[in-house]
Design a protein around this motif. Structure first.
Motif, PDB file in Angstrom:
ATOM      1  N   GLY A  43      15.933  71.614  37.585  1.00 52.23           N
ATOM      2  CA  GLY A  43      16.136  72.611  36.531  1.00 52.23           C
ATOM      3  C   GLY A  43      17.214  73.598  36.910  1.00 52.23           C
ATOM      4  O   GLY A  43      18.385  73.228  37.052  1.00 52.23           O
ATOM      5  N   PHE A  44      16.790  74.829  37.140  1.00 53.52           N
ATOM      6  CA  PHE A  44      17.728  75.918  37.375  1.00 53.52           C
ATOM      7  C   PHE A  44      17.339  76.702  38.618  1.00 53.52           C
ATOM      8  O   PHE A  44      16.247  76.526  39.153  1.00 53.52           O
ATOM      9  N   LEU A  45      18.219  77.573  39.056  1.00 57.69           N
ATOM     10  CA  LEU A  45      17.967  78.323  40.290  1.00 57.69           C
ATOM     11  C   LEU A  45      16.795  79.288  40.157  1.00 57.69           C
ATOM     12  O   LEU A  45      16.042  79.496  41.103  1.00 57.69           O
ATOM     13  N   VAL A  46      16.637  79.891  38.982  1.00 59.27           N
ATOM     14  CA  VAL A  46      15.563  80.870  38.763  1.00 59.27           C
ATOM     15  C   VAL A  46      14.914  80.575  37.416  1.00 59.27           C
ATOM     16  O   VAL A  46      15.606  80.422  36.406  1.00 59.27           O
ATOM     17  N   GLY A  47      13.589  80.482  37.401  1.00 64.42           N
ATOM     18  CA  GLY A  47      12.873  80.299  36.148  1.00 64.42           C
ATOM     19  C   GLY A  47      13.093  78.922  35.545  1.00 64.42           C
ATOM     20  O   GLY A  47      13.477  77.972  36.227  1.00 64.42           O
ATOM     21  N   ASP A  48      12.871  78.846  34.241  1.00 69.42           N
ATOM     22  CA  ASP A  48      12.919  77.547  33.573  1.00 69.42           C
ATOM     23  C   ASP A  48      14.103  77.400  32.615  1.00 69.42           C
ATOM     24  O   ASP A  48      14.140  76.477  31.800  1.00 69.42           O
ATOM     25  N   GLY A  49      15.063  78.299  32.714  1.00 64.14           N
ATOM     26  CA  GLY A  49      16.252  78.216  31.860  1.00 64.14           C
ATOM     27  C   GLY A  49      17.477  78.731  32.581  1.00 64.14           C
ATOM     28  O   GLY A  49      17.375  79.335  33.654  1.00 64.14           O
ATOM     29  N   VAL A  50      18.624  78.477  31.976  1.00 66.84           N
ATOM     30  CA  VAL A  50      19.872  78.937  32.590  1.00 66.84           C
ATOM     31  C   VAL A  50      19.885  80.458  32.656  1.00 66.84           C
ATOM     32  O   VAL A  50      19.354  81.138  31.774  1.00 66.84           O
ATOM     33  N   SER A  51      20.445  80.971  33.733  1.00 70.52           N
ATOM     34  CA  SER A  51      20.542  82.420  33.904  1.00 70.52           C
ATOM     35  C   SER A  51      21.890  82.751  34.544  1.00 70.52           C
ATOM     36  O   SER A  51      22.672  81.858  34.908  1.00 70.52           O
ATOM     37  N   LEU A  52      22.123  84.031  34.696  1.00 72.39           N
ATOM     38  CA  LEU A  52      23.321  84.494  35.398  1.00 72.39           C
ATOM     39  C   LEU A  52      23.435  83.836  36.765  1.00 72.39           C
ATOM     40  O   LEU A  52      24.549  83.536  37.223  1.00 72.39           O
ATOM     41  N   ALA A  53      22.314  83.564  37.421  1.00 79.08           N
ATOM     42  CA  ALA A  53      22.353  82.933  38.744  1.00 79.08           C
ATOM     43  C   ALA A  53      23.068  81.585  38.685  1.00 79.08           C
ATOM     44  O   ALA A  53      23.929  81.288  39.517  1.00 79.08           O
ATOM     45  N   ASP A  54      22.746  80.764  37.706  1.00 79.81           N
ATOM     46  CA  ASP A  54      23.371  79.447  37.563  1.00 79.81           C
ATOM     47  C   ASP A  54      24.842  79.564  37.178  1.00 79.81           C
ATOM     48  O   ASP A  54      25.693  78.821  37.671  1.00 79.81           O
ATOM     49  N   LEU A  55      25.135  80.505  36.301  1.00 84.99           N
ATOM     50  CA  LEU A  55      26.514  80.689  35.853  1.00 84.99           C
ATOM     51  C   LEU A  55      27.391  81.236  36.975  1.00 84.99           C
ATOM     52  O   LEU A  55      28.541  80.802  37.143  1.00 84.99           O
ATOM     53  N   ALA A  56      26.857  82.169  37.774  1.00 86.86           N
ATOM     54  CA  ALA A  56      27.610  82.698  38.915  1.00 86.86           C
ATOM     55  C   ALA A  56      27.794  81.615  39.979  1.00 86.86           C
ATOM     56  O   ALA A  56      28.850  81.538  40.623  1.00 86.86           O
ATOM     57  N   PHE A  57      26.781  80.775  40.168  1.00 84.01           N
ATOM     58  CA  PHE A  57      26.906  79.637  41.082  1.00 84.01           C
ATOM     59  C   PHE A  57      28.035  78.719  40.622  1.00 84.01           C
ATOM     60  O   PHE A  57      28.894  78.318  41.409  1.00 84.01           O
ATOM     61  N   PHE A  58      28.040  78.380  39.349  1.00 90.07           N
ATOM     62  CA  PHE A  58      29.085  77.507  38.815  1.00 90.07           C
ATOM     63  C   PHE A  58      30.470  78.121  39.016  1.00 90.07           C
ATOM     64  O   PHE A  58      31.405  77.445  39.451  1.00 90.07           O
ATOM     65  N   ALA A  59      30.608  79.412  38.709  1.00 86.96           N
ATOM     66  CA  ALA A  59      31.897  80.088  38.874  1.00 86.96           C
ATOM     67  C   ALA A  59      32.349  80.045  40.336  1.00 86.96           C
ATOM     68  O   ALA A  59      33.516  79.790  40.635  1.00 86.96           O
ATOM     69  N   GLN A  60      31.404  80.273  41.260  1.00 90.58           N
ATOM     70  CA  GLN A  60      31.739  80.245  42.681  1.00 90.58           C
ATOM     71  C   GLN A  60      32.142  78.848  43.122  1.00 90.58           C
ATOM     72  O   GLN A  60      33.095  78.664  43.878  1.00 90.58           O
ATOM     73  N   MET A  61      31.424  77.843  42.649  1.00 90.21           N
ATOM     74  CA  MET A  61      31.748  76.467  43.043  1.00 90.21           C
ATOM     75  C   MET A  61      33.108  76.037  42.499  1.00 90.21           C
ATOM     76  O   MET A  61      33.819  75.269  43.142  1.00 90.21           O
ATOM     77  N   GLU A  62      33.506  76.552  41.352  1.00 95.92           N
ATOM     78  CA  GLU A  62      34.848  76.251  40.848  1.00 95.92           C
ATOM     79  C   GLU A  62      35.911  76.702  41.849  1.00 95.92           C
ATOM     80  O   GLU A  62      36.897  76.010  42.056  1.00 95.92           O
ATOM     81  N   CYS A  63      35.678  77.845  42.465  1.00 97.49           N
ATOM     82  CA  CYS A  63      36.613  78.328  43.505  1.00 97.49           C
ATOM     83  C   CYS A  63      36.559  77.435  44.738  1.00 97.49           C
ATOM     84  O   CYS A  63      37.595  77.004  45.253  1.00 97.49           O
ATOM     85  N   ASN A  64      35.350  77.156  45.220  1.00 95.78           N
ATOM     86  CA  ASN A  64      35.194  76.408  46.470  1.00 95.78           C
ATOM     87  C   ASN A  64      35.601  74.945  46.343  1.00 95.78           C
ATOM     88  O   ASN A  64      36.237  74.393  47.241  1.00 95.78           O
ATOM     89  N   LEU A  65      35.229  74.316  45.234  1.00101.33           N
ATOM     90  CA  LEU A  65      35.508  72.893  45.073  1.00101.33           C
ATOM     91  C   LEU A  65      36.992  72.603  44.874  1.00101.33           C
ATOM     92  O   LEU A  65      37.449  71.487  45.132  1.00101.33           O
ATOM     93  N   SER A  66      37.756  73.610  44.479  1.00102.79           N
ATOM     94  CA  SER A  66      39.197  73.396  44.308  1.00102.79           C
ATOM     95  C   SER A  66      39.890  73.109  45.631  1.00102.79           C
ATOM     96  O   SER A  66      40.919  72.449  45.670  1.00102.79           O
ATOM     97  N   SER A  67      39.294  73.568  46.738  1.00102.69           N
ATOM     98  CA  SER A  67      39.896  73.305  48.055  1.00102.69           C
ATOM     99  C   SER A  67      39.053  72.367  48.917  1.00102.69           C
ATOM    100  O   SER A  67      39.490  71.937  49.982  1.00102.69           O
ATOM    101  N   ALA A  68      37.839  72.059  48.486  1.00106.45           N
ATOM    102  CA  ALA A  68      36.958  71.152  49.235  1.00106.45           C
ATOM    103  C   ALA A  68      36.113  70.363  48.235  1.00106.45           C
ATOM    104  O   ALA A  68      34.953  70.690  47.977  1.00106.45           O
ATOM    105  N   ALA A  69      36.705  69.317  47.672  1.00101.90           N
ATOM    106  CA  ALA A  69      36.080  68.576  46.564  1.00101.90           C
ATOM    107  C   ALA A  69      34.737  67.957  46.924  1.00101.90           C
ATOM    108  O   ALA A  69      33.896  67.744  46.051  1.00101.90           O
ATOM    109  N   ASP A  70      34.504  67.672  48.219  1.00103.71           N
ATOM    110  CA  ASP A  70      33.256  67.032  48.636  1.00103.71           C
ATOM    111  C   ASP A  70      32.200  68.029  49.114  1.00103.71           C
ATOM    112  O   ASP A  70      31.186  67.654  49.677  1.00103.71           O
ATOM    113  N   LEU A  71      32.435  69.293  48.873  1.00101.80           N
ATOM    114  CA  LEU A  71      31.576  70.358  49.405  1.00101.80           C
ATOM    115  C   LEU A  71      30.099  70.166  49.077  1.00101.80           C
ATOM    116  O   LEU A  71      29.227  70.424  49.905  1.00101.80           O
ATOM    117  N   LEU A  72      29.778  69.707  47.875  1.00 97.22           N
ATOM    118  CA  LEU A  72      28.380  69.592  47.447  1.00 97.22           C
ATOM    119  C   LEU A  72      27.777  68.218  47.705  1.00 97.22           C
ATOM    120  O   LEU A  72      26.624  67.980  47.349  1.00 97.22           O
TER     121      LEU A  72
END
Length: 197
Positions: free
Chosen positions: A146-175
């Motif tokens: 599901g999601f990082l907190v609770g049973d629906g999308v939250s700021l936590a998931d959206l902030a995670f996605f935004a952060q991964m966009e930064c990280n994955l641009s230089s390390a595509a296999d990071l996850l």
């Protein structure tokens, strides 16, 4: 419905979680992006608290500080968690991703190549530790599908996605070693929540 203007540079950076919250909530907003040169002129107007970006202008009320803006919008539009404990967890994660973003900024602006390499090593260790903790946290929440907190999308998931966009641009296999997080990132990326990304 209030009129929101998200004001930042032409980059994702600290404004992206707020943009994603508004997008996820289906709220129209103005996405104002300054060049560095435009900002040097604009900030002289004195209308920006503390003379820094990002800022949020809501019907003439100006807010500063990226995490405070994202929290405010998440609370306004039901993406901050349903209980006080969920809200605290969402805040905790939003702050964690904010710290990672600051680490990227330190590396980016460091001029000394030796110091830059040291900062990069420290940052890579911090990212690995953070991702391992997040994978456990995600699995502990309904098996990790599901999601990082609770049973629906939250700021936590959206902030995670935004952060991964930064990280994955230089390390595509990071996850690749964090299958639940990798699936979460793909879920959020494939949803309407990230139509502004």
């Amino acid at each position: 419905m209030p009129k929101h203007r998200v004001i930042y540079f032409n980059a994702r950076g600290g404004a992206e979680p707020s943009r994603l919250v508004l997008s996820a909530a289906g709220v129209d907003f103005e996405d104002v992006r300054f060049t560095r040169e435009e900002w040097e002129i604009e900030k002289r107007t004195g209308k920006y608290p503390f003379g820094q970006l990002p800022c949020l202008d809501t019907d003439g009320e100006m807010l500063s500080q990226s995490r405070a803006i994202a929290r405010y919008l998440a609370n306004e539009y039901g993406l901050a968690g349903k209980t006080n404990l969920e809200k605290a967890k969402v805040d905790m994660l939003n702050d964690t991703f904010g710290d990672l973003l600051q680490g990227i900024a330190k590396i980016h602006f460091e001029k000394d190549e030796g110091k830059k390499a040291e900062l990069q090593l420290e940052y890579d260790k911090k990212v690995a530790t953070t991702l391992a903790a997040l994978e456990k946290m995600l699995i502990a929440n309904n098996g990790g599908d599901g999601f990082l907190v609770g049973d629906g999308v939250s700021l936590a998931d959206l902030a995670f996605f935004a952060q991964m966009e930064c990280n994955l641009s230089s390390a595509a296999d990071l996850l690749d070693t964090y299958p639940k997080l990798k699936a979460l990132n793909a879920r959020v990326a494939g949803s309407q929540h990230c139509s502004m990304a």
